[in-house]
Every structure is written in structure tokens, then in C-alpha cells.
Design an enzyme around this catalytic site. Structure first.
Site, PDB file in Angstrom:
ATOM      1  N   CYS A 103     -46.277  50.406   0.540  1.00  0.00           N
ATOM      2  CA  CYS A 103     -44.964  50.039   1.103  1.00  0.00           C
ATOM      3  C   CYS A 103     -44.942  50.273   2.619  1.00  0.00           C
ATOM      4  O   CYS A 103     -45.819  50.928   3.176  1.00  0.00           O
ATOM      5  CB  CYS A 103     -43.834  50.801   0.393  1.00  0.00           C
ATOM      6  SG  CYS A 103     -43.490  52.435   1.054  1.00  0.00           S
ATOM      7  N   ALA A 151     -26.355  57.361 -23.541  1.00  0.00           N
ATOM      8  CA  ALA A 151     -26.658  58.754 -23.886  1.00  0.00           C
ATOM      9  C   ALA A 151     -28.147  59.010 -24.078  1.00  0.00           C
ATOM     10  O   ALA A 151     -28.546  59.815 -24.909  1.00  0.00           O
ATOM     11  CB  ALA A 151     -25.871  59.177 -25.129  1.00  0.00           C
ATOM     12  N   ASP A 192     -19.723  51.813 -13.259  1.00  0.00           N
ATOM     13  CA  ASP A 192     -19.615  52.671 -14.445  1.00  0.00           C
ATOM     14  C   ASP A 192     -18.218  53.284 -14.429  1.00  0.00           C
ATOM     15  O   ASP A 192     -17.541  53.333 -13.402  1.00  0.00           O
ATOM     16  CB  ASP A 192     -20.730  53.728 -14.458  1.00  0.00           C
ATOM     17  CG  ASP A 192     -20.980  54.297 -15.862  1.00  0.00           C
ATOM     18  OD1 ASP A 192     -20.216  53.964 -16.792  1.00  0.00           O
ATOM     19  OD2 ASP A 192     -21.934  55.081 -16.030  1.00  0.00           O
ATOM     20  N   CYS A 201     -49.829  54.375  -1.356  1.00  0.00           N
ATOM     21  CA  CYS A 201     -48.868  53.312  -1.650  1.00  0.00           C
ATOM     22  C   CYS A 201     -48.941  52.294  -0.520  1.00  0.00           C
ATOM     23  O   CYS A 201     -49.290  52.643   0.602  1.00  0.00           O
ATOM     24  CB  CYS A 201     -47.467  53.927  -1.733  1.00  0.00           C
ATOM     25  SG  CYS A 201     -46.124  52.735  -1.675  1.00  0.00           S
ATOM     26  N   CYS A 203     -45.087  53.980   3.792  1.00  0.00           N
ATOM     27  CA  CYS A 203     -46.365  54.669   3.599  1.00  0.00           C
ATOM     28  C   CYS A 203     -47.459  54.132   4.501  1.00  0.00           C
ATOM     29  O   CYS A 203     -48.390  54.852   4.847  1.00  0.00           O
ATOM     30  CB  CYS A 203     -46.784  54.586   2.130  1.00  0.00           C
ATOM     31  SG  CYS A 203     -45.617  55.449   1.074  1.00  0.00           S
ATOM     32  N   ASP A 247     -16.737  54.801 -22.657  1.00  0.00           N
ATOM     33  CA  ASP A 247     -17.463  55.182 -23.876  1.00  0.00           C
ATOM     34  C   ASP A 247     -17.752  56.677 -23.854  1.00  0.00           C
ATOM     35  O   ASP A 247     -17.671  57.318 -22.803  1.00  0.00           O
ATOM     36  CB  ASP A 247     -18.776  54.387 -23.972  1.00  0.00           C
ATOM     37  CG  ASP A 247     -19.693  54.613 -22.777  1.00  0.00           C
ATOM     38  OD1 ASP A 247     -19.195  54.567 -21.630  1.00  0.00           O
ATOM     39  OD2 ASP A 247     -20.893  54.864 -22.972  1.00  0.00           O
TER      40      ASP A 247
HETATM   41  N1  GUN Z   1     -24.793  56.711 -17.688  1.00  0.00           N
HETATM   42  C1  GUN Z   1     -25.818  57.290 -18.354  1.00  0.00           C
HETATM   43  N2  GUN Z   1     -25.583  57.280 -19.688  1.00  0.00           N
HETATM   44  C2  GUN Z   1     -24.393  56.689 -19.870  1.00  0.00           C
HETATM   45  C3  GUN Z   1     -23.619  56.374 -21.039  1.00  0.00           C
HETATM   46  O1  GUN Z   1     -24.006  56.652 -22.178  1.00  0.00           O
HETATM   47  N3  GUN Z   1     -22.435  55.733 -20.822  1.00  0.00           N
HETATM   48  C4  GUN Z   1     -21.981  55.410 -19.561  1.00  0.00           C
HETATM   49  N4  GUN Z   1     -20.814  54.765 -19.442  1.00  0.00           N
HETATM   50  N5  GUN Z   1     -22.689  55.700 -18.460  1.00  0.00           N
HETATM   51  C5  GUN Z   1     -23.882  56.325 -18.612  1.00  0.00           C
HETATM   52 ZN    ZN Z   2     -44.658  53.913  -0.236  1.00  0.00          ZN
END
Ligand code: GUN
Ligand code: ZN
Length: 481
Positions: free
Chosen positions: A278, A193, A90, A276, A281, A125
Site C-alpha cells: 500500500c 451477535a 446501526d 505490504c 508502506c 434488534d
Molecule cells: N453490531 C454487531 N453485532 C450486532 C448485532 O447483532 N445487531 C446490531 N444491530 N448491530 C450489531
Molecule cells: Zn500497507
């Protein structure tokens, strides 16, 4: 090096697919765990051993870290993290949405993501808060779109760049953004978002936003729901056509002593059992886990295992054609999820064309099942059936001989010609004793049939319990008991 996505199986608008970038390939739906290089509570190498094929990390954190920046630039991201699967980065946009500003530019972050060898790069963005006024959403969306165009211009069509879809809660903006992003040639499209919606259980608005974005996006785009990491909502999101999730929840929740389940999150401190299967657990009692010096890490391992298990279950249910049953089950875990599910069902007519033709089963699970895509499709199909003069509809009564067309009432669908009664979806359908909702749904199907065949004369052959209901709904029809 462009991003390729192939769809192998479908159910509702959900898909089982394959995402390929260069020599990296992952199965979808997929969850990409979020890895913070500074806090590797579960090492990426260990994730690979759990079957995790891809992860996401933050290029901004790498670029601002004295330790990690140079190492990533010289050795590459995969070497530094010890993970040779798919790594998405990101851009710093999420920091932007929290802190209000970041010290980078679109071109700088994309170049950095390229230079550290990331497999999927994200432009800078603007994740506009969903409650921002429309003018703000609109003007920030324009900036995002300009940055996406700039990314294509600078780095070319083959660069593995994601195209985030913004547009807040405005369906027209989300749809337009989706369409423009597909027209620009982006094949990997995160819906952005939505974290503030998820954090506040605003699933109905989430469904509206995702479906709007999907209306604009090409159906061949791989869709990532940015920041969605709780397994209770994966099935709902997949049913709308989301293919990728990313989760920091496994680690964030572990830090707070929270134990993820597909039905919600529990506090470890309040558990007397670990419900669970896993490895963590089954090798610890609740008391041992609470007292373990390694508690945070063990909880994170459990949280990841549950999350991955749910992704596998979803992929299986898509292959079987039982995704509606899974969505129904998961969305009963919280009333706000049920709101999201009902919003999805409201949009079932738009999803119907994407749904597959045959499925393993249709289990009636209550009123909501009457709104499923299979019922909608049957209603469209029934209008193509031509009836002759005298039609009999069987509703549990005797079968006299003198009729031209014989149909069976098959709640929740409608009246089905006996010759078709074992075909899909009726042949795979199991219903409990007929309740009023499914009966009324079947009567709606009969109405659709009669509308298409106004000249036929209808007789119902009914068992006594249904006679009054049939007479009330079809006063001019004959009823034999
Ligand atoms: N991580 C959570 N929401 C967003 C987003 O709208 N844009 C980006 N780039 N990372 C995110
Ligand atoms: Zn577990």
C-alpha cells in the site's frame, strides 16, 4: 427505495453481486468501514478516494450528540459525513449489547435513521450473547422478531430496513429466524451477535451459526456479517454466502499500534519491515512509521487498504472459481481458523448444490481438498455412469486392448471414463505425487462406481508402487502390472 440484490458470479456459496438502494449501488462482497462521527481518523471523503463505495455509522451516536444530531437532521447524513456513497446506519443495538440498555425505541431509532437520510436502516434488534441460556436466546429472539414485524408495519415493505438474524448458537433458532425474516420480505439480512465469537477466535461455532442462518434465509438475500472486520476470515465467511462486512478494526487496531495483514495482526513496534504494497508502506520504512506523529492515521490507512485489497481479491477469486484455494490459504494462518475451515468442509455436501459447474482450477492443497464440493459432485455424477461387463481402471500401468470400458484413476475424485478426463473438474485439476489421502479418496469414488454397477468385473492396471494399496482395498479385483 427497497433494497435490491443481484448475483452476478458464484463460487461455493459465495457470490459477486450488486446491492442497490435508490440511486446508491455497491459491488459485493463489500466492506463497510465503521465511521464514528466523533473520531474520524480517516475522513469518509478520503475513503471514497480509496474506492470505498459504502460505509456504516451509528444512528444512536448521532441521535445523542448535540453537535451531530441537528446537523444530520437538517443537512442529511451524507452531507455531514462528506460521503455520497451508500451509508448504512446501526440502531444502537450494539451499545445495548455492551451497556445493557439504550435510551431509544425501535420506532424512534428507525424514524431517526429515515429522517437523517440513511440508505439502510437497522431496527433495534437484541444481540443476545452466544453463551446465554437457551431460554434467554429464545425470548430475546422473539422480541427481535416482533420488532422486525413492527418495522414492516410502521414503515411499509418498501422501506430500506435490514432484518437482523439472531438465535445465538442454536442452529434451529438461527434457521427459524432466517426463514421468518425472509418470509417477512427482508432482502438485506445481517447475521447478528457474532462479535463475541470473533473476538475469541470461535470460528467453528461461527461457521455453524452462519450456515444455520443461511439454511433459513432465502438464497437471494444479501447477507451481512455484523461486526466482522478482520480480513483473515473474509474468504471463509464469503464461501458460506456472506456478502457484506463492517469494520471498526482498521481504526481500533491503529489506535493500539496494530498492523493488519491477511494472515493476522502484527505489532508495529515489533516490525523491522512493512510487508505490504500500500501507499503508506511503500513510502515509509518501519522506523519512520513508528516515529511518525501521524502514526495512528497512517496505520489506519494501511489497515483499510489491506482490508479493501482482500475484498477485491475475494471478488476476483469468485469470478475465477478459485475461492476454495483462497479459503484454504487464509485458514492456515491460525489453528482456530483451520477449525472453522474444517467445519465448513464438513458441511460441503450442503454447499455443493450452490456451487458453480466449472472453475478455472482445482489445485490440490492437502487432505482438506478431498472434501471439496467438486469431489462431492463428481461422486454423485459417477453413479450415473453405466459400465458393461469388463472394466479397466488405469492407475499408471499398461493399457491392454480387451476391455469394454476404460477409466482412469484420478485422485482425489475416483475413476473417470477416459472420454471425460479433460472435462470439469478433472481437466482443471493439478495434484502433486499421489499421497495416501487422495488415493483413498479416489478409492471411495471407485466404491461409489461399483455400487452403481455391481455386475461389472474390474481390472486395475497399476504401476508397481500402487499394487499393494489396490489389493488391500479391492481384494477381489484383478491387478495387472
Ligand atoms: N453490531 C454487531 N453485532 C450486532 C448485532 O447483532 N445487531 C446490531 N444491530 N448491530 C450489531
Ligand atoms: Zn500497507
Amino acid at each position: 427505495m427497497s433494497i435490491q440484490f443481484e448475483v452476478m458470479h458464484k463460487d461455493i456459496a459465495g457470490r459477486v453481486g450488486r446491492l442497490t438502494v435508490g440511486d446508491k449501488r455497491i459491488r459485493t462482497p463489500a466492506l463497510l468501514p465503521v465511521v464514528n462521527p466523533h473520531i474520524q481518523i480517516v475522513a469518509p471523503g478520503e475513503m471514497a478516494a480509496m474506492g470505498i463505495e459504502g460505509l456504516i455509522t451509528n444512528a444512536y451516536i448521532f441521535s445523542k450528540s448535540a453537535d451531530f444530531r441537528d446537523a444530520a437532521l437538517s443537512q442529511g447524513l451524507h452531507k455531514v459525513l462528506g460521503f455520497d456513497g451508500l451509508i448504512m446506519t446501526d440502531s444502537g443495538s450494539f451499545q445495548l449489547s455492551i451497556y445493557g440498555s439504550v435510551d431509544t425505541t425501535n420506532e424512534t431509532t428507525l424514524s431517526f435513521q429515515r429522517d437523517i437520510g440513511s440508505d439502510i436502516w437497522v431496527p433495534l434488534d437484541l444481540p443476545t450473547h452466544p453463551d446465554a441460556p437457551r431460554e434467554v436466546v429464545e425470548s430475546e429472539l422473539e422480541i427481535t422478531m416482533n420488532r422486525l414485524r413492527e418495522a414492516k408495519e410502521i414503515f411499509g415493505d418498501e422501506a430500506p430496513i435490514a432484518g437482523p438474524v439472531q438465535g445465538g448458537l442454536h442452529p434451529d433458532l438461527r434457521e427459524r429466524a432466517g426463514r421468518e425474516i425472509s418470509d417477512l420480505g427482508f432482502s438485506f439480512c445481517p447475521i447478528g451477535a457474532v462479535v463475541p465469537l470473533l473476538e475469541n477466535y470461535r470460528y467453528k461455532e461461527l461457521v455453524g451459526s452462519v450456515l444455520s442462518a443461511k439454511r433459513g434465509l432465502s438464497s437471494s438475500a444479501c447477507v451481512h456479517l455484523f461486526g466482522a472486520g478482520h480480513p483473515s476470515m473474509f474468504a471463509l465467511a464469503v464461501a458460506m454466502g456472506c456478502d457484506i462486512f463492517d469494520s471498526a478494526a482498521y481504526a481500533l487496531y491503529a489506535r493500539e499500534g496494530r498492523y493488519i495483514t491477511t494472515a493476522g495482526t502484527l505489532k508495529l513496534a515489533e516490525l523491522s519491515e512493512l510487508p505490504c504494497s500500500c501507499a503508506v508502506c511503500r513510502s515509509h520504512t518501519a522506523e519512520e512509521l513508528k516515529g511518525s506523529p501521524d502514526k495512528e492515521r497512517l496505520l489506519a490507512l494501511h489497515n483499510l487498504a489491506v482490508t479493501q485489497g482482500e475484498i477485491a481479491r475475494i471478488r476476483l477469486s469468485i469470478q475465477e472459481g478459485t475461492l476454495w484455494e483462497l479459503v484454504d490459504e487464509r485458514c492456515r494462518a491460525h489453528p482456530r481458523l483451520l477449525d472453522g475451515y474444517r467445519e465448513l468442509l464438513k458441511n460441503a455436501p450442503a454447499l455443493e448444490p450452490f456451487d458453480r459447474a466449472t472453475k478455472r482450477r482445482f489445485f490440490y492443497r492437502g487432505d482438506e481438498s478431498c472434501k471439496r464440493t467438486e469431489v462431492i459432485r463428481f461422486r454423485k455424477m459417477i453413479q450415473r455412469i453405466h459400465l458393461t461387463d469388463r472394466t479397466l481402471i488405469l492407475c499408471g500401468g499398461p493399457q491392454p486392448g480387451e476391455f469394454d470400458d476404460i477409466l482412469e484413476l484420478r485422485p482425489p475424485f475416483g475413476a473417470v471414463p477416459v472420454e471425460l478426463s479433460e472435462t470439469a473438474p478433472m481437466g482443471q485439476t493439478e495434484v502433486p505425487a499421489w499421497d495416501d489421502t487422495m488415493l483413498n479418496s479416489a478409492f471411495d469414488g471407485v466404491d461409489a462406481l461399483l455400487m452403481a454397477n455391481p455386475d461389472t468385473e474390474i481390472t486395475f492396471s497399476a504401476s508397481p508402487e500402487f499394487v499393494e494399496k489396490i489389493r488391500a482395498r479391492f481384494p477381489s479385483a484383478q491387478v495387472i502390472v
